[in-house]
Scaffold this motif. Structure first.
Motif, PDB file in Angstrom:
ATOM      1  N   ALA A   1      28.060  15.695 -50.490  1.00 12.05           N
ATOM      2  CA  ALA A   1      27.448  14.432 -50.894  1.00 12.05           C
ATOM      3  C   ALA A   1      26.989  13.652 -49.662  1.00 12.05           C
ATOM      4  O   ALA A   1      27.590  13.737 -48.596  1.00 12.05           O
ATOM      5  CB  ALA A   1      28.447  13.601 -51.687  1.00 12.05           C
ATOM      6  N   ALA A   2      25.931  12.890 -49.834  1.00  6.94           N
ATOM      7  CA  ALA A   2      25.431  12.061 -48.740  1.00  6.94           C
ATOM      8  C   ALA A   2      26.443  10.959 -48.425  1.00  6.94           C
ATOM      9  O   ALA A   2      27.107  10.426 -49.321  1.00  6.94           O
ATOM     10  CB  ALA A   2      24.089  11.448 -49.125  1.00  6.94           C
ATOM     11  N   ASP A   3      26.566  10.630 -47.141  1.00  3.20           N
ATOM     12  CA  ASP A   3      27.515   9.589 -46.720  1.00  3.20           C
ATOM     13  C   ASP A   3      27.254   8.270 -47.438  1.00  3.20           C
ATOM     14  O   ASP A   3      28.193   7.569 -47.815  1.00  3.20           O
ATOM     15  CB  ASP A   3      27.449   9.381 -45.211  1.00  3.20           C
ATOM     16  CG  ASP A   3      28.053  10.545 -44.445  1.00  3.20           C
ATOM     17  OD1 ASP A   3      28.826  11.318 -45.038  1.00  3.20           O
ATOM     18  OD2 ASP A   3      27.738  10.673 -43.246  1.00  3.20           O
ATOM     19  N   GLY A   4      25.987   7.926 -47.649  1.00  4.74           N
ATOM     20  CA  GLY A   4      25.648   6.688 -48.346  1.00  4.74           C
ATOM     21  C   GLY A   4      26.148   6.683 -49.774  1.00  4.74           C
ATOM     22  O   GLY A   4      26.610   5.658 -50.281  1.00  4.74           O
ATOM     23  N   ASP A   5      26.065   7.845 -50.422  1.00 12.16           N
ATOM     24  CA  ASP A   5      26.563   7.963 -51.797  1.00 12.16           C
ATOM     25  C   ASP A   5      28.075   7.779 -51.836  1.00 12.16           C
ATOM     26  O   ASP A   5      28.604   7.084 -52.703  1.00 12.16           O
ATOM     27  CB  ASP A   5      26.206   9.326 -52.390  1.00 12.16           C
ATOM     28  CG  ASP A   5      24.713   9.491 -52.667  1.00 12.16           C
ATOM     29  OD1 ASP A   5      23.970   8.504 -52.519  1.00 12.16           O
ATOM     30  OD2 ASP A   5      24.325  10.617 -53.016  1.00 12.16           O
ATOM     31  N   LEU A   6      28.756   8.397 -50.895  1.00 16.12           N
ATOM     32  CA  LEU A   6      30.217   8.279 -50.847  1.00 16.12           C
ATOM     33  C   LEU A   6      30.630   6.837 -50.583  1.00 16.12           C
ATOM     34  O   LEU A   6      31.580   6.337 -51.191  1.00 16.12           O
ATOM     35  CB  LEU A   6      30.792   9.205 -49.777  1.00 16.12           C
ATOM     36  CG  LEU A   6      30.566  10.702 -49.990  1.00 16.12           C
ATOM     37  CD1 LEU A   6      31.136  11.493 -48.818  1.00 16.12           C
ATOM     38  CD2 LEU A   6      31.137  11.166 -51.306  1.00 16.12           C
TER      39      LEU A   6
ATOM     40  N   TYR B   1      31.102  14.894 -57.796  1.00 19.00           N
ATOM     41  CA  TYR B   1      31.973  14.551 -56.666  1.00 19.00           C
ATOM     42  C   TYR B   1      32.606  13.174 -56.826  1.00 19.00           C
ATOM     43  O   TYR B   1      33.648  12.908 -56.252  1.00 19.00           O
ATOM     44  CB  TYR B   1      31.228  14.657 -55.331  1.00 19.00           C
ATOM     45  CG  TYR B   1      29.959  13.851 -55.246  1.00 19.00           C
ATOM     46  CD1 TYR B   1      29.976  12.527 -54.842  1.00 19.00           C
ATOM     47  CD2 TYR B   1      28.737  14.433 -55.546  1.00 19.00           C
ATOM     48  CE1 TYR B   1      28.814  11.791 -54.761  1.00 19.00           C
ATOM     49  CE2 TYR B   1      27.576  13.703 -55.463  1.00 19.00           C
ATOM     50  CZ  TYR B   1      27.606  12.378 -55.068  1.00 19.00           C
ATOM     51  OH  TYR B   1      26.451  11.647 -54.999  1.00 19.00           O
ATOM     52  N   ALA B   2      31.994  12.300 -57.613  1.00 18.92           N
ATOM     53  CA  ALA B   2      32.573  10.971 -57.842  1.00 18.92           C
ATOM     54  C   ALA B   2      33.854  11.070 -58.666  1.00 18.92           C
ATOM     55  O   ALA B   2      34.773  10.270 -58.492  1.00 18.92           O
ATOM     56  CB  ALA B   2      31.572  10.068 -58.547  1.00 18.92           C
ATOM     57  N   LYS B   3      33.918  12.050 -59.560  1.00 20.83           N
ATOM     58  CA  LYS B   3      35.094  12.196 -60.420  1.00 20.83           C
ATOM     59  C   LYS B   3      36.359  12.392 -59.584  1.00 20.83           C
ATOM     60  O   LYS B   3      37.395  11.800 -59.871  1.00 20.83           O
ATOM     61  CB  LYS B   3      34.906  13.355 -61.398  1.00 20.83           C
ATOM     62  CG  LYS B   3      33.816  13.114 -62.418  1.00 20.83           C
ATOM     63  CD  LYS B   3      33.602  14.340 -63.279  1.00 20.83           C
ATOM     64  CE  LYS B   3      32.414  14.179 -64.192  1.00 20.83           C
ATOM     65  NZ  LYS B   3      32.124  15.408 -64.947  1.00 20.83           N
ATOM     66  N   GLN B   4      36.262  13.234 -58.557  1.00 23.40           N
ATOM     67  CA  GLN B   4      37.438  13.477 -57.717  1.00 23.40           C
ATOM     68  C   GLN B   4      37.795  12.241 -56.906  1.00 23.40           C
ATOM     69  O   GLN B   4      38.971  11.911 -56.758  1.00 23.40           O
ATOM     70  CB  GLN B   4      37.219  14.672 -56.787  1.00 23.40           C
ATOM     71  CG  GLN B   4      38.462  15.032 -55.999  1.00 23.40           C
ATOM     72  CD  GLN B   4      39.637  15.377 -56.902  1.00 23.40           C
ATOM     73  OE1 GLN B   4      39.541  16.261 -57.747  1.00 23.40           O
ATOM     74  NE2 GLN B   4      40.748  14.675 -56.741  1.00 23.40           N
ATOM     75  N   MET B   5      36.802  11.531 -56.391  1.00 27.61           N
ATOM     76  CA  MET B   5      37.073  10.317 -55.627  1.00 27.61           C
ATOM     77  C   MET B   5      37.779   9.278 -56.494  1.00 27.61           C
ATOM     78  O   MET B   5      38.744   8.646 -56.077  1.00 27.61           O
ATOM     79  CB  MET B   5      35.769   9.714 -55.084  1.00 27.61           C
ATOM     80  CG  MET B   5      35.121  10.505 -53.975  1.00 27.61           C
ATOM     81  SD  MET B   5      33.589   9.720 -53.418  1.00 27.61           S
ATOM     82  CE  MET B   5      34.227   8.205 -52.676  1.00 27.61           C
ATOM     83  N   ILE B   6      37.291   9.115 -57.721  1.00 24.23           N
ATOM     84  CA  ILE B   6      37.879   8.146 -58.649  1.00 24.23           C
ATOM     85  C   ILE B   6      39.297   8.567 -59.015  1.00 24.23           C
ATOM     86  O   ILE B   6      40.221   7.747 -59.016  1.00 24.23           O
ATOM     87  CB  ILE B   6      36.991   7.997 -59.906  1.00 24.23           C
ATOM     88  CG1 ILE B   6      35.631   7.396 -59.532  1.00 24.23           C
ATOM     89  CG2 ILE B   6      37.693   7.164 -60.971  1.00 24.23           C
ATOM     90  CD1 ILE B   6      34.570   7.535 -60.614  1.00 24.23           C
TER      91      ILE B   6
END
Length: 159
Positions: A6-11, A45-50
């Motif tokens: 994922a792009a750093d900005g997205d993260l 990738y957002a699912k894992q971060m959340i």
């Protein structure tokens, strides 16, 4: 796409959304809404971060995303056309209209036209039962639809 791809900005954007709602009571839904508002869908990738931030499993987050019809796990077209599939709309000629729209767009439910203009989604009641059949285009409801109205809506979004 995994978190590393994922792009750093997205993260950073996802991390900011998580932090904004993390201390709320029942933060999962507000976080998911925030991510979808930012990206138009919930990236994998957002699912894992959340999940990590809320001490949940990725499967629990995925289950919530897939349970609620308004959450998407893939990008949509520039326009989203939701056609009501509830009984009142069905009884007022909704099925032939839906088939006509699918034919005109060349797609089926949950698909996006090849040019990325329109995503077609079923919705199970827009609350316009007395004015059936109904649709929602980019958040704006349209009632008492017929083939002429739908053709006009499709011309608007195909520009």
């Amino acid at each position: 796409m995994n978190i590393r791809a994922a792009a750093d900005g997205d993260l950073a954007a996802i991390a900011a959304i998580i932090e904004e709602f993390r201390q709320s009571e029942g933060p999962l839904l507000p976080i998911l809404h925030g991510v979808q508002r930012e990206f138009g869908y919930i990236p994998e990738y957002a699912k894992q971060m959340i999940a990590t931030a809320l001490n949940l499993s990725r499967a629990e987050v995925h289950g919530v995303v897939t349970f609620y019809h308004d959450f998407r796990d893939h990008p949509t077209g520039r326009h989203v056309l939701k056609l009501c599939r509830a009984e009142a709309c069905q009884s007022m000629n909704g099925e032939p209209l839906a088939e006509r729209v699918k034919t005109m767009l060349g797609i089926d439910w949950h698909e996006t036209t090849a040019d990325g203009a329109v995503t077609l989604e079923p919705v199970f009641c827009l609350g316009l039962c007395a004015q059936a059949p109904a649709a929602m285009l980019d958040g704006e409801v349209h009632a008492r639809l017929d083939e002429h109205c739908l053709t006009g809506l499709l011309k608007e979004v195909s520009r």
